[in-house]
Design an enzyme around this catalytic site. Structure first.
Site, short mmCIF file in Angstrom:
data_model
loop_
_atom_site.label_atom_id
_atom_site.label_comp_id
_atom_site.label_asym_id
_atom_site.label_seq_id
_atom_site.Cartn_x
_atom_site.Cartn_y
_atom_site.Cartn_z
N CYS A 283 -15.93 -5.48 7.77
CA CYS A 283 -16.00 -4.02 7.58
C CYS A 283 -15.85 -3.81 6.08
O CYS A 283 -14.77 -3.51 5.58
CB CYS A 283 -14.88 -3.34 8.36
SG CYS A 283 -15.07 -3.47 10.13
N ALA A 285 -17.61 -2.05 3.40
CA ALA A 285 -17.94 -0.99 2.43
C ALA A 285 -16.69 -0.23 2.00
O ALA A 285 -15.80 -0.01 2.81
CB ALA A 285 -18.93 -0.02 3.06
N PRO A 286 -16.62 0.17 0.73
CA PRO A 286 -17.62 0.06 -0.32
C PRO A 286 -17.60 -1.27 -1.08
O PRO A 286 -18.23 -1.36 -2.14
CB PRO A 286 -17.26 1.22 -1.26
CG PRO A 286 -15.76 1.33 -1.13
CD PRO A 286 -15.44 0.97 0.30
N GLY A 288 -14.75 -3.19 -2.06
CA GLY A 288 -13.62 -3.49 -2.93
C GLY A 288 -13.05 -4.87 -2.66
O GLY A 288 -12.86 -5.68 -3.58
N LYS A 289 -12.81 -5.16 -1.38
CA LYS A 289 -12.19 -6.47 -1.07
C LYS A 289 -13.23 -7.57 -1.09
O LYS A 289 -12.92 -8.71 -1.45
CB LYS A 289 -11.46 -6.39 0.27
CG LYS A 289 -10.33 -5.36 0.24
CD LYS A 289 -9.48 -5.35 1.49
CE LYS A 289 -8.54 -4.17 1.49
NZ LYS A 289 -9.20 -2.88 1.75
N ASP A 305 -21.32 -3.89 7.16
CA ASP A 305 -20.75 -2.58 7.44
C ASP A 305 -21.74 -1.80 8.31
O ASP A 305 -22.94 -1.99 8.20
CB ASP A 305 -20.45 -1.79 6.15
CG ASP A 305 -19.39 -0.71 6.39
OD1 ASP A 305 -18.21 -0.95 6.11
OD2 ASP A 305 -19.77 0.37 6.90
N ASP A 350 -11.10 -5.75 7.84
CA ASP A 350 -10.42 -4.57 7.28
C ASP A 350 -10.87 -3.40 8.15
O ASP A 350 -11.81 -2.68 7.83
CB ASP A 350 -10.87 -4.39 5.82
CG ASP A 350 -10.08 -3.33 5.09
OD1 ASP A 350 -9.08 -2.85 5.63
OD2 ASP A 350 -10.49 -2.97 3.96
N CYS A 403 -5.30 0.22 6.82
CA CYS A 403 -4.51 1.02 5.86
C CYS A 403 -3.79 2.12 6.65
O CYS A 403 -3.92 3.30 6.36
CB CYS A 403 -5.39 1.58 4.74
SG CYS A 403 -6.79 2.56 5.28
C1 LIG Z 1 -11.24 0.48 5.62
S1 LIG Z 1 -12.93 0.69 5.34
C2 LIG Z 1 -13.33 -0.82 4.54
C3 LIG Z 1 -12.91 -0.88 3.09
C4 LIG Z 1 -13.43 -2.12 2.42
N1 LIG Z 1 -13.00 -3.33 3.08
C5 LIG Z 1 -13.01 -2.19 0.96
O1 LIG Z 1 -12.02 -2.82 0.66
O2 LIG Z 1 -13.71 -1.60 0.12
C6 LIG Z 1 -13.56 0.40 6.94
C7 LIG Z 1 -15.08 0.24 6.99
O3 LIG Z 1 -15.42 -0.17 8.31
C8 LIG Z 1 -16.72 0.29 8.59
N2 LIG Z 1 -16.89 0.16 10.04
C9 LIG Z 1 -16.35 0.91 11.02
N3 LIG Z 1 -16.70 0.43 12.22
C10 LIG Z 1 -17.46 -0.66 11.99
C11 LIG Z 1 -18.13 -1.60 12.83
N4 LIG Z 1 -18.06 -1.51 14.15
N5 LIG Z 1 -18.83 -2.59 12.25
C12 LIG Z 1 -18.92 -2.70 10.90
N6 LIG Z 1 -18.33 -1.83 10.07
C13 LIG Z 1 -17.60 -0.84 10.60
C14 LIG Z 1 -16.72 1.69 8.02
O4 LIG Z 1 -18.04 2.14 7.78
C15 LIG Z 1 -15.89 1.51 6.75
O5 LIG Z 1 -16.73 1.31 5.66
#
Ligand SMILES: C[S@@+](CC[C@H](N)C(=O)[O-])C[C@H]1O[C@@H](n2cnc3c(N)ncnc32)[C@H](O)[C@@H]1O
Length: 461
Positions: A283, A285-286, A288-289, A305, A350, A403
């Site tokens: 998961c 986007a955007p 960072g990790k 994502d 994440d 988070c």
């Molecule tokens: C907490 S954010 C991720 C932040 C990211 N890891 C970073 O550090 O920049 C959670 C992400 O999960 C994505 N997401 C939610 N459900 C998902 C799924 N079933 N499969 C893939 N991505 C998913 C969302 O679009 C969102 O971008």
């Protein structure tokens, strides 16, 4: 809202040390208050603040955004005061304007953006533009009474949960049940503060010392927080700082910076994840990790994502930092659509969550979430864990992250996962699964508290 927001802070509000009496950016403060109140009305109707601010012209956005973010940090108290002080219920637009002005003219946790009397004067002017002389008289009566009588109402206000904590009652009850009263109060207080601005230095392009020197040359104070992080005591607009476009650093909270070393570093008797390892960021986007993982190690990394718009942000992030990964837009929970059948050596999940740990960065969250979201998101976290576990090679490791400060989105998820999966166990020698709360150490020399996160590192037998 089923996903958490990106971790990097939104454009930081203009740093202010005093309490100016005029609006920056040339626009009268009255107009900025009207625009902020309009956006906050949309938030109360269920729209995210960033989307609500999309209608604001680019040139005005930083000022309006700063007002809206700050007002949300005291919205519960301001709304309570309006209910007490107004002799009749105002029309919605005027009500949002008055709530905004009450929030901005009462003491908060940081230096006020504007002197309280300026907010009151300008809000009265804004009310005149909204509803003529009658609206201006009404605004004047309410706001000046609030100035005179704030102390008189303090005890009664403190007895109302949402007015005191700035959280919906269900959220507050959950915090108290999960953490006990004193810690719940500290978490709620952290959510009402302005967030610290922390940078993560891209070790492939720069170093903490070089970034600090470069910022100092521009008159920006920066303090080292370990080998990769830099704290800016006075937040500044990202794009204007040296080194952003060059990919020397990214904005990332200290707690979020824990993910990459936790997943990659040697722990106990387990060696570090080696160069060339196959890693999945499920998961992403955007990004960072994702970027942090690639800054630390040469990996064959797949970043997934589900949100197409956010996927483009992963690509932008990687391009700016000079990194490469395979990026795909897909539901991580249905690997048949995107997995090539080769097991991963390490997986970062994440997961989408309520984002209850990052309220100080996204103060609209408590006003948008519903209690039912917690259960729905917990089920989605279980689904993702169950779908991704079979993709991990024996001996591989998975880092589960949210988070959130709710146990239902942290310790309870991993406990039930470990019960369901006999071939999973906490990685020996690693920090045990646990919540990191956004609460500052009492030591005055301690670094700023990180955002609220949950981390669990598990390995496959
Ligand atoms: C907490 S954010 C991720 C932040 C990211 N890891 C970073 O550090 O920049 C959670 C992400 O999960 C994505 N997401 C939610 N459900 C998902 C799924 N079933 N499969 C893939 N991505 C998913 C969302 O679009 C969102 O971008």
């Amino acid at each position: 809202m089923a996903e958490s927001p990106p971790i990097p802070a939104p454009a930081a509000p203009p740093a202010r040390t005093g309490a100016p009496t005029h609006a920056p950016h040339g626009r009268p403060l009255a107009l900025q208050l009207l625009a902020a109140a309009e956006a906050l009305g949309q938030v109360m109707a269920g729209r995210g603040l960033d989307r609500a601010l999309d209608r604001v012209a680019d040139a005005e956005r930083p000022g309006v955004q700063a007002l809206a973010y700050e007002a949300l940090r005291r919205w519960g108290a301001a709304r309570w005061m309006l209910g007490r002080l107004a002799e009749r219920r105002p029309a919605p637009a005027l009500g949002h304007l008055l709530t905004t002005a009450l929030a901005l003219s009462q003491p908060g946790s940081g230096a006020p953006l504007f002197a309280p009397h300026t907010v009151v004067d300008q809000a009265v002017e804004a009310a005149r533009r909204l509803g003529g002389a009658a609206a201006a008289r009404f605004a004047n009566a309410v706001l000046r009474r609030a100035q005179r009588e704030a102390d008189h109402w303090a005890a009664e206000l403190a007895a109302d949960v949402t007015a005191r904590t700035n959280l919906p009652p269900w959220w507050w009850s959950r915090l108290v049940a999960d953490w006990g009263l004193p810690t719940a109060e500290a978490i709620a207080a952290a959510g009402r503060q302005r967030p610290p601005m922390v940078l993560r230095v891209n070790r492939r392009r720069s170093s903490v010392d070089a970034v600090i020197r470069q910022l100092a040359a521009e008159g920006v104070e920066a303090i080292a927080l370990g080998a990769e992080a830099v704290h800016l005591p006075k937040p500044a607009p990202v794009q204007r700082l040296a080194g952003f476009a060059e990919g020397w650093w990214s904005v990332q909270d200290l707690a979020a910076q824990a993910a990459a070393p936790l997943l990659l570093d040697a722990t106990g008797e387990r060696p570090a994840v080696p160069a060339g390892a196959r890693v999945l960021d499920a998961c992403a986007a955007p990004g960072g990790k994702t970027a942090h993982l690639l800054e630390r190690q040469d990996l064959t990394l797949t970043a997934i994502d589900r949100d197409p718009q956010r996927v483009t942000r992963i690509q932008d992030t990687l391009r700016r930092l000079g990194l490469t990964a395979r990026v795909a837009c897909a539901d991580a929970g249905t690997p048949a659509d995107w997995w090539d059948g080769q097991p991963f050596d390490a997986i970062l999940l994440d997961a989408p969550c309520t984002a209850s740990g990052v309220v100080r960065r996204h103060p609209d969250i408590p006003w948008l979430r519903r209690e039912a979201d917690v259960g729905a998101l917990a089920r989605e976290q279980d689904r993702l864990l169950a779908a991704l576990w079979p993709l991990l090679a024996p001996g591989g490791r998975l880092l589960f992250v949210t988070c959130s400060v709710f146990r239902d989105e942290g310790s309870r998820r991993i406990d039930s996962f470990l019960q369901r999966c006999p071939d999973a166990r906490p990685l020996p020698g690693a920090p045990p699964p646990g919540h990191r709360l956004p609460v500052r150490d009492n030591d005055p020399g301690a670094p700023p508290a990180g955002d609220g996160f949950f981390y669990a590192l598990v390995e496959k037998n």
